[in-house]
Design a protein around this motif. Structure first.
Motif, PDB file in Angstrom:
ATOM      1  N   PHE A   1      51.037  54.351  38.524  1.00 33.30           N
ATOM      2  CA  PHE A   1      49.748  53.668  38.501  1.00 33.30           C
ATOM      3  C   PHE A   1      49.932  52.186  38.224  1.00 33.30           C
ATOM      4  N   ALA A   2      48.973  51.411  38.720  1.00 37.83           N
ATOM      5  CA  ALA A   2      48.930  49.963  38.501  1.00 37.83           C
ATOM      6  C   ALA A   2      47.600  49.634  37.848  1.00 37.83           C
ATOM      7  N   VAL A   3      47.636  48.762  36.840  1.00 34.95           N
ATOM      8  CA  VAL A   3      46.437  48.315  36.141  1.00 34.95           C
ATOM      9  C   VAL A   3      46.168  46.880  36.568  1.00 34.95           C
ATOM     10  N   LEU A   4      44.995  46.651  37.156  1.00 34.14           N
ATOM     11  CA  LEU A   4      44.619  45.316  37.615  1.00 34.14           C
ATOM     12  C   LEU A   4      43.333  44.871  36.936  1.00 34.14           C
ATOM     13  N   SER A   5      43.175  43.574  36.818  1.00 37.36           N
ATOM     14  CA  SER A   5      41.986  42.989  36.215  1.00 37.36           C
ATOM     15  C   SER A   5      41.427  41.939  37.167  1.00 37.36           C
ATOM     16  N   PHE A   6      40.106  41.841  37.222  1.00 32.75           N
ATOM     17  CA  PHE A   6      39.473  40.802  38.026  1.00 32.75           C
ATOM     18  C   PHE A   6      38.143  40.426  37.401  1.00 32.75           C
ATOM     19  N   GLU A   7      37.627  39.283  37.776  1.00 34.35           N
ATOM     20  CA  GLU A   7      36.339  38.826  37.262  1.00 34.35           C
ATOM     21  C   GLU A   7      35.314  38.835  38.373  1.00 34.35           C
ATOM     22  N   GLY A   8      34.070  39.051  37.993  1.00 32.62           N
ATOM     23  CA  GLY A   8      32.994  39.046  38.960  1.00 32.62           C
ATOM     24  C   GLY A   8      32.513  40.436  39.291  1.00 32.62           C
ATOM     25  N   PRO A   9      31.585  40.533  40.235  1.00 33.61           N
ATOM     26  CA  PRO A   9      31.032  41.830  40.609  1.00 33.61           C
ATOM     27  C   PRO A   9      32.007  42.622  41.471  1.00 33.61           C
ATOM     28  N   TRP A  10      31.779  43.930  41.535  1.00 32.32           N
ATOM     29  CA  TRP A  10      32.625  44.795  42.358  1.00 32.32           C
ATOM     30  C   TRP A  10      32.565  44.392  43.824  1.00 32.32           C
ATOM     31  N   LYS A  11      31.418  43.933  44.280  1.00 32.71           N
ATOM     32  CA  LYS A  11      31.330  43.554  45.692  1.00 32.71           C
ATOM     33  C   LYS A  11      32.144  42.289  45.984  1.00 32.71           C
ATOM     34  N   GLY A  12      32.632  41.617  44.936  1.00 31.59           N
ATOM     35  CA  GLY A  12      33.494  40.455  45.103  1.00 31.59           C
ATOM     36  C   GLY A  12      34.974  40.794  45.069  1.00 31.59           C
ATOM     37  N   LEU A  13      35.307  42.081  44.910  1.00 30.73           N
ATOM     38  CA  LEU A  13      36.715  42.491  44.899  1.00 30.73           C
ATOM     39  C   LEU A  13      37.276  42.324  46.307  1.00 30.73           C
ATOM     40  N   GLU A  14      38.306  41.515  46.420  1.00 27.66           N
ATOM     41  CA  GLU A  14      38.912  41.229  47.726  1.00 27.66           C
ATOM     42  C   GLU A  14      40.376  40.842  47.520  1.00 27.66           C
ATOM     43  N   PRO A  15      41.139  40.744  48.597  1.00 29.89           N
ATOM     44  CA  PRO A  15      42.565  40.420  48.468  1.00 29.89           C
ATOM     45  C   PRO A  15      42.817  39.172  47.613  1.00 29.89           C
ATOM     46  N   GLY A  16      43.781  39.314  46.704  1.00 30.52           N
ATOM     47  CA  GLY A  16      44.246  38.194  45.897  1.00 30.52           C
ATOM     48  C   GLY A  16      43.432  37.838  44.671  1.00 30.52           C
ATOM     49  N   VAL A  17      42.316  38.515  44.394  1.00 30.48           N
ATOM     50  CA  VAL A  17      41.469  38.112  43.269  1.00 30.48           C
ATOM     51  C   VAL A  17      41.876  38.735  41.938  1.00 30.48           C
TER      52      VAL A  17
END
Length: 172
Positions: free
Chosen positions: A145-161
């Motif tokens: 498994f890989a644990v990733l973190s990002f900021e913003g809404p789910w609809k903003g999840l995209e490559p490299g964020v």
């Protein structure tokens, strides 16, 4: 819940499957897979991430992996069995994750390769410590498994964020 708070997504590949005379979708876990799924569950529980949602492929091996892993959690998240995860490309998985409602802060997706590994590689614009190096060296074996973190809404999840925070795989 504020969209300014970092969200976490864990991409979890099903554990080792057996090869009986059944369709691919119906393949169960092998004995080693059952052991590795429970160990992966303990490792995921050790991250301390309070999962709000689990998106799990409808394939037998992913359902069995999740059942054994989630048993190790202090809190069982809402689980949605999603047939679109089976044989999904990274782009299809991103589209599925973009549908997640913003009241979900942390999610886990239990799926298959090559989609899960491809998604981890595509989302991770950066990594912390040696997580990226370990993932590149090991690939994405069964139960990894890989644990990733990002900021913003789910609809903003995209490559490299996203940032790859952690990576774990069972020992061979």
């Amino acid at each position: 819940m504020s969209v300014a708070e970092p969200r976490r997504i864990v991409l979890f590949r099903h554990a080792k499957a057996d090869w009986p005379q059944v369709t691919d979708h119906e393949r169960p876990l092998a004995e080693r897979g059952r052991t590795d799924a429970a160990v992966a569950g303990r490792k995921l529980a050790d991250t301390g991430i309070p999962f709000d949602l689990a998106l799990c492929s409808t394939a037998i091996r992913t359902r069995e992996t999740w059942k054994l892993a989630v048993h190790e959690f202090p809190h069982r998240p809402k689980t949605v069995y999603e047939e679109r995860i089976y044989e999904a490309s990274p782009g299809e998985l991103i589209a599925l994750l973009n549908e997640t409602t913003d009241d979900v802060q942390n999610a886990v997706l239990i799926g298959h390769n090559p989609g899960v590994q491809g998604l981890a590689e595509i989302l991770a614009g950066s990594s912390e410590g040696d997580a990226g190096e370990r993932m590149n060296r090991r690939g994405f074996p069964a139960a990894a498994f890989a644990v990733l973190s990002f900021e913003g809404p789910w609809k903003g999840l995209e490559p490299g964020v996203a940032t790859l925070l952690d990576y774990w795989a069972p020992t061979e």
